[in-house]
Scaffold this motif. Sequence first.
Motif, PDB file in Angstrom:
ATOM      1  N   ALA A 138       2.974   3.503   4.381  1.00  0.00           N
ATOM      2  CA  ALA A 138       2.329   4.594   3.648  1.00  0.00           C
ATOM      3  C   ALA A 138       3.334   5.651   3.195  1.00  0.00           C
ATOM      4  O   ALA A 138       3.089   6.361   2.207  1.00  0.00           O
ATOM      5  CB  ALA A 138       1.240   5.218   4.513  1.00  0.00           C
ATOM      6  N   ASP A 152       1.050  -1.082   7.842  1.00  0.00           N
ATOM      7  CA  ASP A 152       0.365  -0.207   6.889  1.00  0.00           C
ATOM      8  C   ASP A 152       0.706   1.256   7.148  1.00  0.00           C
ATOM      9  O   ASP A 152       0.946   2.024   6.210  1.00  0.00           O
ATOM     10  CB  ASP A 152      -1.149  -0.406   6.972  1.00  0.00           C
ATOM     11  N   LYS A 153       0.720   1.632   8.412  1.00  0.00           N
ATOM     12  CA  LYS A 153       1.022   3.024   8.773  1.00  0.00           C
ATOM     13  C   LYS A 153       2.431   3.394   8.316  1.00  0.00           C
ATOM     14  O   LYS A 153       2.643   4.439   7.683  1.00  0.00           O
ATOM     15  CB  LYS A 153       0.880   3.215  10.278  1.00  0.00           C
ATOM     16  N   VAL A 195      -6.122   0.999   1.942  1.00  0.00           N
ATOM     17  CA  VAL A 195      -4.683   1.283   1.953  1.00  0.00           C
ATOM     18  C   VAL A 195      -4.215   1.444   0.504  1.00  0.00           C
ATOM     19  O   VAL A 195      -4.914   1.008  -0.422  1.00  0.00           O
ATOM     20  CB  VAL A 195      -3.877   0.157   2.649  1.00  0.00           C
TER      21      VAL A 195
END
Length: 193
Positions: A142, A138-139, A51
């Motif tokens: 981003a 995390d998605k 990430v």
Amino acid sequence: MEDLEDVLSSHYNETPYDPLGHGSEADKKKFRPISLNRTQNSHVLQIRNDVPAQQAALMWICFGVPTFTPYVPFYSNATDTDPSWSETSCDYNIKDAYWMYRTLSMLTETHYSNFLQENRDYLTDAKEEQHRLIAETDKNAAELSGQELVAYLTTRNHEMVAEMRDRTMKEIGNFVKQGLQFSKLIFDMDANL
């Protein structure tokens, strides 16, 4: 992460040296387990390489006995921690994460043979939910940067704490209700009376 949790929660599980197991009293006290009732907290710092760097660092914190309580993830790129984690009373207060997880530990250990499987299921479910929340965070993170990212990660830390609090209080409630049935001060009324 799971391998480290397993090591840090070890009490020589399922060996003759397990203080909660079926070995001789001498064997049960022969070696000091890693996970003890006196453990105040345990933590693992994780830097992930899959990430962006601004969201790569997680601190997994466990209050209570690591054998019975979960490691809760916190994004380190945040500006605040839920007060239930950052402010702990010296006196018992189940609203404090420390006391809540210590309560869960005590209830589980006190009725180990009765609560072991349910506690394992709770920990497994908690890990699955945490990984789902981290993947979701995390998605969404981003697409963010700077203070917007920091604010989002701070909010998500609070949300993950709240989810774990709800899950843990439900488990404590279940154990208290079940534990009441183990009292020796009970009397069953004869149905014929």
